[in-house]
Design an enzyme around this catalytic site. Structure first.
Site, PDB file in Angstrom:
ATOM      1  N   PRO A   1      29.968  43.863  36.406  1.00 12.00           N
ATOM      2  CG  PRO A   1      31.708  45.339  35.958  1.00 12.00           C
ATOM      3  CD  PRO A   1      30.245  45.285  36.300  1.00 12.00           C
ATOM      4  CD  GLU A   2      28.446  40.082  40.045  1.00  6.14           C
ATOM      5  OE1 GLU A   2      29.084  40.123  41.115  1.00  6.14           O
ATOM      6  OE2 GLU A   2      27.323  40.575  39.907  1.00  6.14           O
TER       7      GLU A   2
ATOM      8  CG  HIS B   1      30.257  56.446  27.915  1.00  6.40           C
ATOM      9  ND1 HIS B   1      29.363  57.245  28.594  1.00  6.40           N
ATOM     10  CD2 HIS B   1      29.645  56.119  26.748  1.00  6.40           C
ATOM     11  CE1 HIS B   1      28.261  57.383  27.884  1.00  6.40           C
ATOM     12  NE2 HIS B   1      28.412  56.714  26.752  1.00  6.40           N
TER      13      HIS B   1
ATOM     14  NE  ARG C   1      23.444  52.015  35.082  1.00  4.69           N
ATOM     15  CZ  ARG C   1      22.632  51.126  35.633  1.00  4.69           C
ATOM     16  NH1 ARG C   1      22.715  49.867  35.270  1.00  4.69           N
ATOM     17  NH2 ARG C   1      21.741  51.483  36.530  1.00  4.69           N
TER      18      ARG C   1
ATOM     19  NE  ARG D   1      26.868  35.044  59.148  1.00  2.00           N
ATOM     20  CZ  ARG D   1      27.473  36.222  59.172  1.00  2.00           C
ATOM     21  NH1 ARG D   1      26.902  37.264  58.629  1.00  2.00           N
ATOM     22  NH2 ARG D   1      28.649  36.366  59.730  1.00  2.00           N
TER      23      ARG D   1
END
Ligand SMILES: [Zn+2]
Length: 272
Positions: A2-3, A95, A113, A157
């Site tokens: 998931p983003e 789960h 997970r 950077r």
């Protein structure tokens, strides 16, 4: 995984039902990445406030009554987590590792997970929430983040731009798929040093806005947090399209491993 767009779409889906809901009980399943940090019983009686998001974290403020804990829950979906809202929840599945049972329904974390987490914190600016949020970059849609301030941060950077976007220290929200797509839209080679470029903010915003739009129209069932990535991926220009023609110039899309992640790009449209 998931983003940010998936987490934001989740927030929009659960904020309404949770606003003002009173916690009846909480249930903890198998251990998640971090322990809850409070006994589940202490949450009973709290009223849920406005669900907020910072980076990929959700914050569920809990207002105390006389006996209950005052603070909030910091939720992260990890690699495979999804939050579902169930007006009438059935028995938890194998789960389902966290339930927040309220007078209106149940918020349930499904996480095969178990890299996700639900952590109680007294406030966002106190431990354990504060150190988890401390290193996050700016929110991509924060008006305070301007092309000028973004460029100024990049100028300091030398990291390859894609790695810098993925690290989330300058701006959050660019997971692998969105970083690849935004750099394609901006015509920037993913390996280019950050201090040599100036333009990716508009492309990143456009890419994330589109993902939110797609998520908003397809993710009706919040049990499936992967719906957004799936719908967005179906219209990706380069991500997952190794060897297929670039939609802009027709050259085959290339795949390269960069910092252990697959990077997809067009070597013609995205010059070094
Ligand atoms: Zn091309």
């Amino acid at each position: 995984m998931p983003e940010l767009p998936e987490v934001e779409v989740t927030r929009r889906g659960i904020a309404g039902p949770l606003r003002g809901a009173v916690v009846r009980a909480a249930r903890v399943g198998k251990p998640l990445r971090w322990p809850l940090g409070v006994t589940p019983q202490a949450l009973a009686g709290c009223t849920v406030g406005e669900v907020a998001r910072r980076g990929k974290y959700l914050w569920l403020p809990l207002q105390a009554t006389t006996t209950a804990a005052h603070g909030g829950l910091l939720v992260h979906l990890g690699m495979s987590g999804s939050l579902g809202w169930w007006p009438q929840a059935g028995e938890p599945g194998p789960h389902d590792h966290f339930d927040l049972v309220t007078d209106r329904g149940t918020l349930r974390l499904n996480d095969p997970r178990r890299f996700g987490s639900v952590v109680w914190s007294a406030a966002l600016d106190q431990a354990p929430a504060a150190p988890l949020l401390a290193r996050l970059g700016a929110e991509p849609f924060d008006p305070a983040l301007t092309p000028q301030s973004f460029h100024a941060a990049l100028r300091q950077r030398r990291t390859p731009i894609k790695s810098l976007l993925l690290a989330g220290e300058v701006v959050v929200g660019a997971g692998n798929i969105y970083a690849c797509e935004a750099l394609f839209q901006a015509g920037i080679h993913p390996a280019l040093a950050a201090n040599r470029i100036s333009r990716p903010l508009a492309a990143l915003r456009g890419t994330l806005a589109r993902a939110l739009e797609v998520g908003g129209s397809t993710l009706r069932d919040f049990a499936d947090a992967h719906g957004v990535a799936g719908a967005f991926q179906a219209e990706a220009a380069v991500y997952g399209r190794q060897g297929l023609p670039c939609p802009r110039c027709g050259a085959p899309v290339r795949r390269q491993v960069q910092a252990q992640r697959s990077t997809y790009f067009c070597a013609v449209c995205q010059r070094r």
